[in-house]
Design a protein around this motif. Structure first.
Motif, mmCIF file in Angstrom:
data_model
loop_
_atom_site.group_PDB
_atom_site.id
_atom_site.type_symbol
_atom_site.label_atom_id
_atom_site.label_comp_id
_atom_site.label_asym_id
_atom_site.label_seq_id
_atom_site.Cartn_x
_atom_site.Cartn_y
_atom_site.Cartn_z
ATOM 1 N N ARG A 144 -7.220 -15.771 6.807
ATOM 2 C CA ARG A 144 -8.182 -16.679 6.417
ATOM 3 C C ARG A 144 -9.357 -16.534 7.081
ATOM 4 N N LYS A 145 -9.358 -15.935 8.614
ATOM 5 C CA LYS A 145 -10.693 -15.876 9.247
ATOM 6 C C LYS A 145 -11.426 -14.414 8.775
ATOM 7 N N VAL A 148 -10.343 -14.624 -1.842
ATOM 8 C CA VAL A 148 -9.785 -15.666 -3.235
ATOM 9 C C VAL A 148 -8.486 -15.093 -3.633
ATOM 10 N N TRP A 149 -8.052 -13.849 -3.714
ATOM 11 C CA TRP A 149 -6.807 -13.261 -4.026
ATOM 12 C C TRP A 149 -5.809 -13.540 -3.119
ATOM 13 N N PHE A 150 -6.323 -13.461 -1.800
ATOM 14 C CA PHE A 150 -5.106 -14.047 -0.853
ATOM 15 C C PHE A 150 -4.752 -15.382 -0.945
ATOM 16 N N GLU A 151 -5.617 -16.139 -1.116
ATOM 17 C CA GLU A 151 -5.485 -17.683 -1.412
ATOM 18 C C GLU A 151 -4.608 -17.909 -2.586
ATOM 19 N N LYS A 152 -4.770 -17.160 -3.785
ATOM 20 C CA LYS A 152 -3.921 -17.292 -5.006
ATOM 21 C C LYS A 152 -2.648 -16.802 -4.569
ATOM 22 N N PHE A 196 -5.019 -0.517 -8.239
ATOM 23 C CA PHE A 196 -4.898 -0.462 -6.892
ATOM 24 C C PHE A 196 -5.116 -1.638 -6.246
ATOM 25 N N LEU A 197 -5.931 -2.727 -6.821
ATOM 26 C CA LEU A 197 -5.954 -3.920 -6.171
ATOM 27 C C LEU A 197 -4.683 -4.653 -6.247
ATOM 28 N N ASN A 198 -3.981 -4.546 -7.226
ATOM 29 C CA ASN A 198 -2.780 -5.064 -7.437
ATOM 30 C C ASN A 198 -1.794 -4.569 -6.306
ATOM 31 N N LEU A 199 -1.762 -3.182 -6.070
ATOM 32 C CA LEU A 199 -0.942 -2.720 -5.049
ATOM 33 C C LEU A 199 -1.323 -3.453 -3.618
ATOM 34 N N LEU A 200 -2.535 -3.523 -3.391
ATOM 35 C CA LEU A 200 -3.082 -4.182 -2.108
ATOM 36 C C LEU A 200 -2.664 -5.678 -2.058
ATOM 37 N N GLN A 201 -2.661 -6.265 -3.170
ATOM 38 C CA GLN A 201 -2.310 -7.760 -3.227
ATOM 39 C C GLN A 201 -0.774 -7.845 -2.998
ATOM 40 N N VAL A 202 -0.030 -7.117 -3.573
ATOM 41 C CA VAL A 202 1.378 -7.070 -3.568
ATOM 42 C C VAL A 202 2.098 -6.850 -2.139
ATOM 43 N N GLU A 203 1.511 -5.676 -1.790
ATOM 44 C CA GLU A 203 1.869 -5.187 -0.383
ATOM 45 C C GLU A 203 1.417 -5.763 0.928
ATOM 46 N N PHE A 204 -0.199 -6.124 0.683
ATOM 47 C CA PHE A 204 -0.609 -6.708 2.069
ATOM 48 C C PHE A 204 -0.199 -8.228 1.984
ATOM 49 N N PHE A 205 -0.773 -8.764 0.853
ATOM 50 C CA PHE A 205 -0.910 -10.277 0.853
ATOM 51 C C PHE A 205 0.236 -10.934 0.687
ATOM 52 N N GLU A 206 1.287 -10.353 0.073
ATOM 53 C CA GLU A 206 2.753 -10.792 0.077
ATOM 54 C C GLU A 206 3.563 -10.700 1.387
ATOM 55 N N HIS A 207 3.075 -9.562 2.181
ATOM 56 C CA HIS A 207 3.539 -9.747 3.703
ATOM 57 C C HIS A 207 2.929 -10.656 4.448
ATOM 58 N N PHE A 208 1.648 -10.714 4.391
ATOM 59 C CA PHE A 208 0.792 -11.573 5.279
ATOM 60 C C PHE A 208 1.173 -13.064 5.114
#
Length: 127
Positions: A97-98, A106-110, A74-86
């Motif tokens: 970042r705020k 940490v995972w957003f920055e990665k 589930f965390l991978n899903l969030l990382q791929v779909e939210f962070f890669e869009h953000f």
């Protein structure tokens, strides 16, 4: 909160009932549903609309990434779909970042390090 991947779509529906899933043909595919929702959230951030909804999304992401019982898939899903869009929007990058904290940050920055905002010259930009 510790959502399980198998409950990803139900969790989205429960937490964000104001969002209507558009791709009903692929309603069982969590990555498709979350990609569409993430695109919608990026649009809201870019337009400065729905600040309470955006806040709830970031609170949800923080909660999931900072819960040691969270499901890795589930965390991978969030990382791929939210962070890669953000990371494709300077406004989203600054807000993330705020707003993100702990493991979420940490995972957003990665994610940003590997897929972040690209300039017209196809080089990584440093916000």
């Amino acid at each position: 909160m510790a959502t399980q991947y198998t409950n990803a779509i139900e969790t989205l529906k429960d937490l964000f009932p104001e969002y209507e899933i558009k791709d009903t043909e692929n309603i069982e595919l969590a990555y498709v549903v979350y990609a569409d929702f993430a695109t919608y959230i990026v649009e809201m951030i870019e337009k400065n609309e729905e600040p309470q909804l955006v806040k709830r999304v970031f609170d949800f992401i923080n909660s999931e990434f900072n819960d040691e019982k969270s499901d890795a898939e589930f965390l991978n899903l969030l990382q791929v779909e939210f962070f890669e869009h953000f990371v494709q929007s300077m406004k989203c990058i600054n807000l993330a970042r705020k707003t993100l904290n702990g493991e979420a940050k940490v995972w957003f920055e990665k994610t940003f390090e590997y897929t972040g905002l690209v300039t017209s010259k196809d080089s990584k930009s440093e916000p």
